[in-house]
Design a protein around this motif. Sequence first.
Motif, PDB file in Angstrom:
ATOM      1  N   TYR A  62     -39.174   9.458 -18.135  1.00  0.00           N
ATOM      2  CA  TYR A  62     -39.429  10.857 -17.790  1.00  0.00           C
ATOM      3  C   TYR A  62     -39.626  11.632 -19.076  1.00  0.00           C
ATOM      4  O   TYR A  62     -39.419  11.113 -20.164  1.00  0.00           O
ATOM      5  N   SER A  63     -40.024  12.897 -18.967  1.00  0.00           N
ATOM      6  CA  SER A  63     -40.229  13.711 -20.164  1.00  0.00           C
ATOM      7  C   SER A  63     -39.373  14.970 -20.096  1.00  0.00           C
ATOM      8  O   SER A  63     -38.969  15.405 -19.026  1.00  0.00           O
ATOM      9  N   VAL A  64     -39.121  15.534 -21.278  1.00  0.00           N
ATOM     10  CA  VAL A  64     -38.287  16.726 -21.400  1.00  0.00           C
ATOM     11  C   VAL A  64     -39.040  17.777 -22.203  1.00  0.00           C
ATOM     12  O   VAL A  64     -39.520  17.493 -23.302  1.00  0.00           O
ATOM     13  N   ASN A  65     -39.133  18.980 -21.664  1.00  0.00           N
ATOM     14  CA  ASN A  65     -39.684  20.105 -22.399  1.00  0.00           C
ATOM     15  C   ASN A  65     -38.664  20.454 -23.495  1.00  0.00           C
ATOM     16  O   ASN A  65     -37.508  20.731 -23.186  1.00  0.00           O
ATOM     17  N   PRO A  66     -39.046  20.450 -24.777  1.00  0.00           N
ATOM     18  CA  PRO A  66     -38.090  20.744 -25.850  1.00  0.00           C
ATOM     19  C   PRO A  66     -37.390  22.094 -25.713  1.00  0.00           C
ATOM     20  O   PRO A  66     -36.283  22.275 -26.209  1.00  0.00           O
ATOM     21  N   LEU A  67     -37.999  23.050 -25.021  1.00  0.00           N
ATOM     22  CA  LEU A  67     -37.346  24.348 -24.812  1.00  0.00           C
ATOM     23  C   LEU A  67     -36.068  24.213 -23.984  1.00  0.00           C
ATOM     24  O   LEU A  67     -35.152  25.024 -24.106  1.00  0.00           O
ATOM     25  N   VAL A  68     -35.995  23.185 -23.163  1.00  0.00           N
ATOM     26  CA  VAL A  68     -34.798  22.936 -22.362  1.00  0.00           C
ATOM     27  C   VAL A  68     -33.606  22.673 -23.281  1.00  0.00           C
ATOM     28  O   VAL A  68     -32.491  23.105 -23.007  1.00  0.00           O
ATOM     29  N   CYS A  69     -33.859  21.990 -24.393  1.00  0.00           N
ATOM     30  CA  CYS A  69     -32.786  21.674 -25.339  1.00  0.00           C
ATOM     31  C   CYS A  69     -32.085  22.939 -25.813  1.00  0.00           C
ATOM     32  O   CYS A  69     -30.859  22.997 -25.880  1.00  0.00           O
ATOM     33  N   LYS A  70     -32.853  23.961 -26.142  1.00  0.00           N
ATOM     34  CA  LYS A  70     -32.267  25.220 -26.608  1.00  0.00           C
ATOM     35  C   LYS A  70     -31.487  25.918 -25.498  1.00  0.00           C
ATOM     36  O   LYS A  70     -30.456  26.536 -25.747  1.00  0.00           O
ATOM     37  N   GLU A  71     -31.966  25.834 -24.273  1.00  0.00           N
ATOM     38  CA  GLU A  71     -31.251  26.434 -23.140  1.00  0.00           C
ATOM     39  C   GLU A  71     -29.925  25.726 -22.893  1.00  0.00           C
ATOM     40  O   GLU A  71     -28.910  26.358 -22.662  1.00  0.00           O
TER      41      GLU A  71
END
Length: 125
Positions: A62-71
């Motif tokens: 699967y993939s992860v939007n890097p902005l999720v990491c900051k959230e």
Amino acid sequence: MGLIHYYNISHAEVFVFDNFLIKQVKEGVTIDLEETQELRQILKKHFKGKNMAYISNRVTSYSVNPLVCKEVEKMSNLVAIAIIPNDLKMRQSAEFEKQFFNKPFEIFNNLTDAINWVEKIVLNN
């Protein structure tokens, strides 16, 4: 370990333990801010007012939007993240994601080592 709670949410399976949760994302999903909100509801229910750790058991692709990491990093009671990649590509993705966190973040080869590490981190915070 106490009682385990299980959730089969839209994008993942989530196993909630006393001090941590294990999340296994479903095949082909893209983790974005919407999926983070679903997880936040589980966190509020089980970890309100107490420190916890997050374990990502990456058994599917699967993939992860890097902005999720900051959230995710903004969650004040989240004290550590452990990743268990299933292959080299997943390990490289986890290494990339690690750059976006300012909290303890480690990559492990197996679930047992990840659990032992997060338990220590939570108990020391």
